[in-house]
Motif scaffolding. Structure first.
Motif, PDB file in Angstrom:
ATOM      1  N   THR A 223       0.865  -1.063   0.028  1.00 26.47           N
ATOM      2  CA  THR A 223      -0.023  -0.103   0.040  1.00 26.47           C
ATOM      3  C   THR A 223       0.693   1.122   0.147  1.00 26.47           C
ATOM      4  OG1 THR A 223      -1.675  -0.878   1.263  1.00 26.47           O
ATOM      5  CG2 THR A 223      -1.685   1.221   1.373  1.00 26.47           C
ATOM      6  N   ALA A 224       2.034   1.304   0.831  1.00 26.96           N
ATOM      7  CA  ALA A 224       2.840   2.438   0.877  1.00 26.96           C
ATOM      8  C   ALA A 224       3.390   2.673  -0.445  1.00 26.96           C
ATOM      9  CB  ALA A 224       3.831   2.360   2.006  1.00 26.96           C
ATOM     10  N   LEU A 225       3.931   1.528  -1.058  1.00 30.59           N
ATOM     11  CA  LEU A 225       4.870   1.855  -2.188  1.00 30.59           C
ATOM     12  C   LEU A 225       3.588   2.269  -3.243  1.00 30.59           C
ATOM     13  CD1 LEU A 225       7.217   1.260  -3.758  1.00 30.59           C
ATOM     14  CD2 LEU A 225       6.502  -1.094  -4.214  1.00 30.59           C
ATOM     15  N   MET A 226       2.360   1.824  -3.486  1.00 26.15           N
ATOM     16  CA  MET A 226       1.483   2.232  -4.490  1.00 26.15           C
ATOM     17  C   MET A 226       1.413   3.843  -4.296  1.00 26.15           C
ATOM     18  SD  MET A 226       1.017  -0.160  -6.696  1.00 26.15           S
ATOM     19  CE  MET A 226       2.717  -0.715  -6.483  1.00 26.15           C
ATOM     20  N   LEU A 227       1.138   4.046  -2.948  1.00 24.81           N
ATOM     21  CA  LEU A 227       0.924   5.564  -2.586  1.00 24.81           C
ATOM     22  C   LEU A 227       1.814   6.459  -3.190  1.00 24.81           C
ATOM     23  CD1 LEU A 227      -0.792   5.276   0.996  1.00 24.81           C
ATOM     24  CD2 LEU A 227      -2.034   5.964  -1.157  1.00 24.81           C
ATOM     25  N   LEU A 228       3.259   5.959  -3.064  1.00 19.52           N
ATOM     26  CA  LEU A 228       4.236   6.754  -3.480  1.00 19.52           C
ATOM     27  C   LEU A 228       4.462   6.608  -4.943  1.00 19.52           C
ATOM     28  CD1 LEU A 228       7.002   5.317  -0.825  1.00 19.52           C
ATOM     29  CD2 LEU A 228       5.927   7.723  -0.945  1.00 19.52           C
ATOM     30  N   ALA A 274      -3.431   0.501  -4.347  1.00 16.94           N
ATOM     31  CA  ALA A 274      -3.162   0.853  -3.028  1.00 16.94           C
ATOM     32  C   ALA A 274      -4.416   0.570  -1.973  1.00 16.94           C
ATOM     33  CB  ALA A 274      -2.800   2.314  -2.593  1.00 16.94           C
ATOM     34  N   VAL A 275      -5.731   0.582  -2.651  1.00 17.27           N
ATOM     35  CA  VAL A 275      -6.643   0.343  -1.834  1.00 17.27           C
ATOM     36  C   VAL A 275      -6.975  -1.121  -1.798  1.00 17.27           C
ATOM     37  CG1 VAL A 275      -9.204   0.480  -1.816  1.00 17.27           C
ATOM     38  CG2 VAL A 275      -7.887   2.542  -2.335  1.00 17.27           C
ATOM     39  N   LEU A 276      -6.640  -1.819  -3.054  1.00 17.74           N
ATOM     40  CA  LEU A 276      -6.708  -3.029  -3.156  1.00 17.74           C
ATOM     41  C   LEU A 276      -5.756  -3.913  -2.142  1.00 17.74           C
ATOM     42  CD1 LEU A 276      -7.039  -3.493  -7.187  1.00 17.74           C
ATOM     43  CD2 LEU A 276      -8.841  -3.661  -5.139  1.00 17.74           C
ATOM     44  N   PHE A 277      -4.593  -3.406  -1.988  1.00 15.45           N
ATOM     45  CA  PHE A 277      -3.845  -3.858  -1.046  1.00 15.45           C
ATOM     46  C   PHE A 277      -4.464  -3.750   0.324  1.00 15.45           C
ATOM     47  CE2 PHE A 277      -0.364  -4.020  -4.259  1.00 15.45           C
ATOM     48  CZ  PHE A 277       0.546  -4.907  -3.937  1.00 15.45           C
ATOM     49  N   GLN A 287      -5.610 -11.829  -4.530  1.00 16.37           N
ATOM     50  CA  GLN A 287      -6.121 -12.033  -6.170  1.00 16.37           C
ATOM     51  C   GLN A 287      -6.134 -10.445  -6.573  1.00 16.37           C
ATOM     52  OE1 GLN A 287      -9.186 -14.526  -6.698  1.00 16.37           O
ATOM     53  NE2 GLN A 287      -7.839 -16.518  -6.656  1.00 16.37           N
ATOM     54  N   LEU A 288      -6.830  -9.507  -5.842  1.00 15.62           N
ATOM     55  CA  LEU A 288      -7.349  -8.284  -6.295  1.00 15.62           C
ATOM     56  C   LEU A 288      -6.028  -7.360  -6.243  1.00 15.62           C
ATOM     57  CD1 LEU A 288     -10.579  -7.610  -4.178  1.00 15.62           C
ATOM     58  CD2 LEU A 288     -10.379  -8.109  -6.654  1.00 15.62           C
TER      59      LEU A 288
END
Length: 1001
Positions: A223-228, A274-277, A287-288
C-alpha cells in the motif's frame, strides 16, 4: 515444525575474559589518533571559515547535512529493522511444509548470526541512505527558504518557485521513500519466507501461502509503495514542463494532450491498487492486488507509452508546425526570460563592403581605441620585460580592463606578478624557503591596449619593482604584495609577534646597488589566515598538511598565520558553494588594494519550458582550452542563469566580499534567506570597484549560443529553423577541430549609441551544414558599469544585435582569415619570415561595426624560434569587404583599405610610445627580440641573380644576420643601429620574395 532455540551452556556462564592492558592502550591510542585526524580536517575548516568571516556557511551546511543524515539513517535503518523484527516476531511456530523443512538447515545455519544481521543490515543501509540524504542539503534549504518569482507557468498557472524550489525537494523525498519501502519490503519478504510466513512452492490443499501476520505486513508495504507511485506519477505531470525534447524543450503538444493526462490516470490507478492492497490485508486474498498491479503495468504501457506515441505519430507529426506552435512559443518566451535575452536591442544592419575614403571619420573614437595588444600572446613579453625574478611569473592568459589615464578611459592589458616557486633552483627548494621566505608575488603590470612600445613591445604604463607608473600615481601608492592568486597552490606561514627583534624573512625583491644592494623583506601584517601560534593549532595543521616542520620550526611563532586555499575562485567557491563561478578571474587595483574580481551565477535546470544549455560546451573556446580546460566546476546543463553576484578577493589578505549584483533574482533572494548577511547589498560597491566591473564572459557565451536560434522569436519561423546561426570557430586555431572563437572586450560605439562604451563582442555565421561562412550577425554587450557608488550605469548589460541582410556578402571570420593568408603581400612576407628562425603568431581577429560595414583587425606578432623569445608586434592586417591592408601600424593599414585616407587615426598613429614604467627583465636572461618596424616604402631589388636558388639562400642568410644585429642593437639600447638593421631585414625579405618568384619561373 518448531524452531530451534539455542540452549544455555552447561555449568553456567563462562568467566569474563580479562582485558589486556596493552590492548586497552592500543585502542585508546587509536581513538586519539582518529580523533586528531578528524580534528585536523574539520576543526581547521572551522578555523578557516571563522577567520574569513563566513562561519555561518560551514555551520549551516554541516548542521543541515548532519540532520539530513540522521533523518535518512533513522528512516531507512528504522524501516528495515522494523521489517526484520515484525517478520521474525510474527513467524509461525509450526509450518507443515516440505519446502519449509528444506529451509530448516538454512535457518539453523544463520540463527547464530540472526541478531547480527538484524542490527547490522539496517545500520549499513541506513548509513548509505544518510549519506544520500545529506547530499540533498541545498535542495532542502532552497525548498524551506523559497521566494516567489512573481510569474506563473502557462500550463498549470503555478508560480515558477514551485518548479525551481519545491518540486525538486518533493521528487527527492518521494524517491527516497520509495527506496526505503522497497528495501524494507525486500527484508520483510526474505524473513517471512525463511521463517515460514510466506511460501512460494506448489499449493498444499487449502493451506494459504502466507500467514495472517505476513499478509498484513506485506500488504501494508504494498500500500505504501502504491501511494508513493501515485505521488510520483502526479509530480511527473509538473516535471514534464522542464523536460528535454527533440526539437525544443518543455512540454510539447503530445505531452500536454497525452502524457500529462496519462500521468494523472496512472496516479489514480496507483491509488486504486493501494486500496486493493489494504483490502487484501483484511480479506486474506491476494488476487485483487495482483490483478491491480497487472492493470497498473498494462496501463503504464498502454496509457503512458503507446497512447502518447500514437498521438505523436498520427496526429502531431503530420501537422507539427500548426500543433506545436503554441508550445514552441512558450519555449521561446521562457528561454528569453530565463537567460535574460528578452530585451536584446535588435536592428537590421545593411553593411556595405565597399571601402570609401573618409568612411571612418564618424567612428574616430572607436578607431582610436582599437586594441592591438593580444592578451593571449603577449604574456611572454610581460615575463621577459617585467618578471624580474624567476620566482615571479605571469599567467599565460592576461586580462583586459580599463583605467582612467590623464582623464581618459584607456583599454588596458593587465597582469599580476604572481609567486612561482617552480622558478627556483633545486638548491633553493626547502621547507623554510617554500613556506616562509617565498610567500607572495609583487605588484601589477599594465600596458596600453592600443599603443605599442619600441620594437613592437608592450607600452607599459605600470610596472617595475617597486611598482611605478600611472596606477601607482592614481592610487597614491597601493599595496603591491600578492599573497592570494590563482597560481599560488602551496601554503605559507607568515607574520611574527609584535616586538620580535628578528629581521623580517619574507622576501619582496633584491634591491639595486644604488639602494644598498640588499634584499628587501617584509612581514605580513594582515588578517589573512588562521593563527598557528598555539601548540594545538600547530599540531592540527601539521597533521592536515603532513608537515612536522610546522611543529618544530622557530619561524612558526605565536604571531604566525597560515595561508592556504589561496586561489580566488577556490575561496569564493568555499564561502558560497551555492554559486556557479565564471571561468575567468581578473585583477584590478581598487581603493589601494589589488583585488581579484570573480563573476558568479545563480543557476537552475528546473525552469519550465526554458531551453537546456550544456555549460561546458557553451563556454569552451580557445581561451579555456589554453587554460587546460575548464578550471571550475560547472553544472552539466542549465535552463536559467543570472549574474547575481560580483565577488572580490583581496590579493593581500584574502578577504572575500560578495555583492548582490542582481538583488531581485529570486534564486539569490532564497539563498540570502539561507545565509543571511553573507551577501552585501549593491549600494556598498564603491565607485572605483564599479569602474572595473565588466560583463561576464561565461554568461555572454551562453547567451550568444542561445541567440544562434532564439534571435528567431516567431514560433513558425523557429520551427522551420531556416534562419538559425552558428558561433564561428576560431580562425587562428591550428587544431584539427577548431574551438569556438572567444568573445573579445573592446571599446566601440554601436550604431545608435551616443558614445563608445567598453563592450564584449562576438559574431555569427549561418547555421546548418552550409559552406557559406558569411557574417550574419554581430553581438555586443555593454560591459561598462559606470563609476557611481552603488549604482549601475543605465546601459550596462544591454545586448545589441546587428542582423545583416540574408543575402549579405560580408565575409565571416573564417573567410577573412583566408583572405589575409592568401594576400600576395602579407601572405608571402609572413611565409618568408617563417622560413627563417622566426615564428609568426596571428593575434586575435577583432570585428568592429564601423564605416557602414564591418572592419576586421588582426595584429601579427613574430618571435624567435630559438632561445629566449619575446612576441613583438610585426604588422597589422585590416580587412573591409575584399579590401586588405597590411602595414606597420593600424593607422597605415586602415588608410590602405580606405582609399589612402580612412578619415580616422588609431592609437598607434604616432608610432611607438615610451612606456611610463621601468622594465624589470628576468635576471640572467637576455631577450632575443625580433625587430618589427621595417619600412614598407622601399622598392624591392630588381637585380636578377644568375642562380635563383642560391640567391634565395643568400637573402635568407642576410635576413637572419639582420635579425641578429637588431637583437644586439636593442640589447645595447642603440636605436639608430636598430633602425638600420630593420632596413636591412626589410630589404632582405623583399629580395627573398623576388628570388623565390624568379625560381618559380
Amino acid at each position: 515444525m518448531s524452531f530451534a532455540v539455542p540452549r544455555p551452556r552447561q555449568g553456567g556462564a563462562p568467566p569474563a575474559r580479562r582485558r589486556s592492558p596493552l590492548g586497552v592502550a592500543i585502542v585508546a591510542v587509536a581513538v586519539v589518533v582518529v580523533a586528531l585526524l578528524l580534528l585536523a580536517q574539520f576543526w581547521t575548516e572551522i578555523l578557516w571559515f571563522r577567520q574569513i568571516g563566513f562561519s555561518q556557511v560551514i555551520w549551516t551546511e554541516w548542521i543541515t547535512r548532519g540532520l539530513l543524515f540522521v533523518v535518512g539513517f533513522l528512516v531507512m535503518g528504522g524501516a528495515v529493522f522494523a521489517s526484520f523484527a515484525v517478520a521474525y516476531r510474527s513467524r509461525p511456530m509450526y509450518v507443515p511444509s516440505a519446502e519449509q523443512a528444506t529451509l530448516e538447515q538454512y535457518r539453523e545455519a544463520i540463527e547464530p548470526l540472526r541478531k547480527v544481521v538484524t542490527y547490522a543490515a539496517p545500520v549499513l543501509v541506513g548509513f548509505f541512505a544518510g549519506i544520500a540524504a545529506s547530499a540533498q542539503w541545498q535542495t532542502v534549504l532552497l525548498a524551506m527558504n523559497s521566494q516567489t518569482f512573481g510569474e506563473t507557468d502557462p500550463q498549470f498557472g503555478l508560480d515558477l518557485s514551485f518548479y525551481v524550489f519545491l518540486l525538486p525537494a518533493l521528487r527527492s523525498i518521494i524517491g527516497f521513500l520509495m527506496a526505503v519501502v522497497i528495501i524494507s519490503g525486500i527484508a520483510g519478504v526474505v524473513t517471512h519466507y525463511l521463517y515460514g510466513g510466506l511460501r512460494i512452492g506448489p499449493a498444499q490443499g487449502n493451506l494459504p501461502r502466507t500467514t495472517n501476520a505476513a499478509r498484513v505486513h506485506l500488504a501494508v508495504i504494498g500500500t505504501a509503495l502504491m501511494l508513493l507511485f501515485a505521488a510520483n506519477y502526479w509530480l511527473d505531470r509538473y516535471s514534464i514542463l522542464s523536460s528535454a525534447g527533440d526539437r525544443f524543450d518543455g512540454a510539447s503538444y503530445a505531452d500536454v494532450h497525452a502524457v500529462i493526462p496519462a500521468k494523472g490516470i496512472l496516479a489514480v490507478v496507483a491509488l486504486l491498487v493501494a486500496v486493493l492492497f489494504l483490502v487484501a490485508a483484511f480479506r486474506g486474498n491476494w488476487q485483487l492486488p495482483v490483478i491491480g498491479v497487472g492493470l497498473m503495468v498494462v496501463s503504464a504501457i498502454v496509457i503512458g507509452g503507446i497512447y502518447p506515441a500514437i498521438v505523436q505519430r498520427f496526429q502531431v507529426t503530420p501537422n507539427a508546425q500548426e500543433l506545436e506552435q503554441p508550445y514552441i512559443q512558450r519555449n521561446i518566451d521562457a528561454t528569453l526570460s530565463a537567460f535574460d535575452i528578452e530585451d536584446v536591442e535588435t536592428q537590421s544592419y545593411n553593411a556595405t563592403t565597399q571601402a570609401e575614403a573618409g568612411a571612418l571619420r564618424s567612428d574616430a573614437d572607436t578607431t582610436a581605441s582599437i586594441r592591438l595588444l593580444d592578451p593571449e600572446i603577449v604574456s611572454p613579453s610581460f615575463r621577459q620585460l617585467q618578471q624580474n625574478k624567476q620566482y615571479y611569473n605571469f599567467n599565460d592568459s592576461l586580462s583586459v580592463d580599463r583605467y582612467e589615464i590623464d582623464g581618459e578611459s584607456r583599454d588596458t592589458v593587465i597582469a599580476v606578478r604572481e609567486l612561482n616557486q617552480d622558478g627556483l633552483g633545486s638548491d633553493q627548494r626547502n621547507w623554510v624557503n617554500d613556506h616562509t621566505v617565498y610567500t607572495h608575488g609583487y605588484g601589477v603590470v599594465a600596458a596600453y591596449g592600443n599603443q605599442l612600445g619600441p620594437g613592437g613591445q608592450p607600452a607599459f604604463f605600470e610596472g617595475g619593482i617597486p611598482s611605478e607608473g600611472a596606477i601607482t600615481d592614481l592610487e597614491g601608492e597601493y599595496e603591491p604584495r600578492i599573497y592570494f592568486s590563482p597560481s599560488t597552490e602551496t601554503y605559507s606561514v607568515v607574520g611574527k609577534p609584535s616586538g620580535d627583534d628578528r629581521e623580517s624573512w619574507e622576501l619582496d625583491y633584491p634591491a639595486d646597488d644604488a639602494d644598498g644592494g640588499d634584499q628587501v623583506k617584509t612581514t605580513f601584517d594582515g588578517d589573512g589566515g588562521p593563527s598557528v601560534g598555539t601548540f594545538g593549532n600547530k599540531l592540527l595543521y601539521a597533521l592536515k598538511f603532513g608537515e612536522e616542520q610546522l611543529l618544530l620550526s622557530d619561524r612558526v611563532t605565536e604571531g604566525s598565520q597560515i595561508l592556504y586555499d589561496r586561489d580566488p575562485q577556490q575561496r569564493v567557491a568555499k564561502v558560497a558553494p551555492w554559486l556557479t563561478l565564471d571561468n575567468r578571474v581578473y585583477p584590478a587595483v581598487i581603493d589601494g588594494h589589488v583585488k581579484w574580481v570573480v563573476d558568479a551565477y545563480t543557476t537552475t535546470n528546473q525552469y519550465p519550458y526554458s531551453a537546456f544549455t550544456q555549460m561546458q560546451e557553451a563556454t569552451t573556446d580557445t581561451l579555456t582550452l589554453q587554460q587546460d580546460g575548464t578550471p571550475v566546476n560547472l553544472p552539466a546543463e542549465v535552463n536559467y542563469i543570472r549574474n547575481s553576484v560580483k565577488a572580490t578577493v583581496d590579493a593581500y589578505d584574502g578577504s572575500v566580499d560578495l555583492y548582490a549584483w542582481e538583488p531581485n533574482d529570486p534564486v539569490l533572494k532564497t539563498w540570502e534567506n539561507v545565509f543571511p548577511g553573507s551577501v552585501r547589498p549593491l549600494d556598498e560597491i564603491s565607485g572605483e570597484l564599479m569602474s572595473h566591473v565588466r560583463y561576464p564572459e561565461d554568461l555572454f557565451k551562453v547567451q550568444r549560443k542561445l541567440l544562434t536560434e532564439y534571435h528567431v522569436t516567431d514560433a513558425s519561423d523557429f520551427f522551420s529553423g531556416n534562419d538559425f546561426w552558428n558561433n564561428p570557430q576560431d580562425p587562428t586555431s591550428d587544431a584539427t577541430v577548431a574551438p569556438l572563437q572567444p568573445p573579445y572586450y573592446l571599446t566601440l560605439q554601436m550604431p545608435e549609441q551616443s558614445e563608445p562604451a567598453f563592450s564584449l563582442t562576438s559574431t555569427f555565421i549561418p547555421g546548418g551544414n552550409t559552406p557559406r561562412q558569411v557574417l550574419t550577425g554581430f553581438l555586443a554587450a555593454d560591459a561598462d558599469a559606470g563609476s557611481t557608488t552603488g549604482e549601475k550605469a543605465d546601459g550596462y548589460g544591454t545586448l545589441r544585435l546587428l542582423e545583416l541582410p540574408r543575402d549579405t556578402t560580408v565575409p565571416g571570420p573564417g573567410q577573412v582569415q583566408n583572405i589575409f593568408n592568401s594576400d600576395p603581400v602579407a601572405g608571402e612576407q609572413l611565409r618568408i619570415l617563417e622560413q627563417g628562425r622566426s615564428t609568426v603568431l596571428l593575434g586575435n581577429q577583432l570585428t568592429l561595426p564601423v564605416g557602414g560595414g564591418l572592419v576586421y583587425v588582426q595584429p601579427v606578432y613574430i618571435q624567435s624560434a630559438e632561445g629566449t623569445s619575446i612576441p613583438l608586434l610585426h604588422k597589422v592586417m585590416v580587412a573591409f569587404g575584399d579590401e586588405v591592408g597590411y602595414a606597420d601600424t593600424l593607422t597605415e593599414a586602415l588608410d590602405q583599405v580606405f582609399g589612402g585616407d580612412s578619415g580616422a587615426v588609431a592609437g598607434d598613429a604616432g608610432g611607438s610610445t615610451e612606456g611610463e614604467a621601468p622594465d624589470a627583465p628576468v635576471d640572467g636572461e637576455t631577450p632575443a627580440d625580433q625587430p618589427t618596424d621595417e619600412p614598407t616604402t622601399q622598392e624591392p631589388s630588381t637585380e636578377q641573380p644568375a642562380e635563383p636558388g642560391s640567391d634565395l639562400d643568400e637573402a635568407l642568410q642576410r635576413a637572419s644576420d639582420a635579425m641578429q644585429a637588431a637583437r644586439q642593437a636593442q640589447q645595447d639600447g642603440d636605436w639608430a643601429a636598430y633602425g638600420e638593421a630593420q632596413d636591412e631585414l626589410q630589404q632582405a625579405i623583399e629580395d627573398a620574395i623576388a628570388a623565390e618568384a624568379a625560381a618559380g619561373q
